[in-house]
Design an enzyme around this catalytic site. Structure first.
Site, PDB file in Angstrom:
ATOM      1  N   LYS A  66       0.801  -1.233   0.000  1.00 61.79           N
ATOM      2  CA  LYS A  66       0.000   0.000   0.000  1.00 61.79           C
ATOM      3  C   LYS A  66       0.839   1.293   0.000  1.00 61.79           C
ATOM      4  O   LYS A  66       0.508   2.222  -0.716  1.00 61.79           O
ATOM      5  CB  LYS A  66      -0.996  -0.007   1.170  1.00 61.79           C
ATOM      6  N   ASP A 102     -10.161   2.034   2.753  1.00 62.10           N
ATOM      7  CA  ASP A 102     -10.198   1.253   4.004  1.00 62.10           C
ATOM      8  C   ASP A 102     -10.977   1.964   5.111  1.00 62.10           C
ATOM      9  O   ASP A 102     -11.830   1.367   5.771  1.00 62.10           O
ATOM     10  CB  ASP A 102      -8.774   0.966   4.498  1.00 62.10           C
TER      11      ASP A 102
END
Ligand code: ATR
Length: 284
Positions: A66, A102
């Site tokens: 990420k 997220d």
């Protein structure tokens, strides 16, 4: 032509994302296929560019890439900027768009499926790694009154808060609501306790006071499993009335990514139910 997407990571074999997005595609009638891309730890950029050059339209990025996806993306959303990480890439004519879904996934699971309105609440997050950083902005935007980050290594929590406050003017404006500390200084009276540590992967119990969990309206584990997670078990044993794992967050962040790619928001409840049943069947 069928549009191609995938989840890229290492490992990815157990990722539920292909199954979630196949369900979303069927439900919405979107013409897409979604696979898995396992790439070596030093091969992220090469694999992304190969996928894009072969006509791929977007990727979900999972551990450990990420931060690398964040650095690589040509343009980024504000929520990716404050997260310092990208979990969703969309390949546009103007270049790669990096987003992070997220935190939005966590907030939607809490406020939607679990019906916990966050405005005015006191929230305690356990852990100070990437999982925590990714959800701070959306929790603050949801109007929480206090957000405490407690970590086994207190210095990391304090550092994370400092770093977060430096990311943007809107993050800096949250300074009086945000605090980093050790487990022993977490304070009390938190409505929601979120586990964002990786302790559960080893089945470890977190060294926190039972009172922190007993007094909470909800204990939420950002991780999920077929069986009860170590944190859910710990919270219930400590006297917390309600505890759940992060399967709902997984489905919600996927729906947010689907929206970023396709402009359509799929219904998540039936997909959550199907996945939960699938997990239960696998656990036997
Ligand atoms: P990431 O790579 O996502 O940033 P990480 O750096 O491995 O993740 O962070 C994992 C988090 O889980 C950290 O907050 C870590 O605490 P420390 O900073 O003290 O290492 C926490 N963690 C992992 N195992 C733990 C355990 N057994 N008890 C308490 N916290 C734990």
């Amino acid at each position: 032509m069928t549009d191609r997407y995938a989840v890229i990571g290492n490992p990815v074999a157990h990722s539920r994302s292909p199954s979630i997005h196949a369900r979303f595609a069927k439900q919405t009638g979107e013409d897409l296929e979604y696979g898995r891309l396992l790439v070596p730890l030093d091969g992220f950029v090469e694999a992304v560019e190969r996928f894009r050059d072969a006509g791929g339209r977007g990727l979900n990025v999972t551990l450990p890439f990420k931060p690398e996806a964040f650095a690589w993306a040509a343009r980024r959303s504000e929520r990716a900027q404050v997260a310092g990480a990208v979990n969703t890439l969309r390949f546009d004519r103007e270049g790669a768009w990096g987003d992070n879904t997220d935190g939005a996934g966590l907030v939607r699971d809490l406020e939607g499926r679990l019906e916990l309105a966050l405005a005015g609440r006191s929230v305690l997050i356990l852990g100070a790694g990437g999982a925590t950083r990714g959800v701070l902005g959306p929790l603050l935007d949801a109007g929480v009154a206090r957000l405490t980050i407690a970590n086994r290594t207190p210095g990391r929590a304090i550092e994370l808060v400092d770093e977060f406050l430096r990311t943007s003017a809107s993050a800096a404006a949250a300074a009086d609501r945000l605090r980093g500390c050790g487990f022993d200084d977490a304070g009390d009276g938190h409505d929601l306790v979120v586990n964002a540590t990786s302790a559960g992967l080893a089945g470890d119990r977190l060294p926190i006071a039972d009172a922190l969990l007993a007094g909470a309206v909800l204990a939420y584990d950002m991780f999920y499993a077929a069986r009860e997670t170590a944190f859910v078990a710990q919270a219930l044993a400590a006297g917390c009335r309600r505890a759940c794992d992060g399967l709902g967050m997984l489905v919600e962040q996927a729906a947010e990514s689907f929206l970023v790619w396709r402009g359509v928001r799929p219904l998540t409840a039936p997909v959550y139910e199907a996945l939960r049943a699938e997990l239960a069947a696998e656990a036997g």
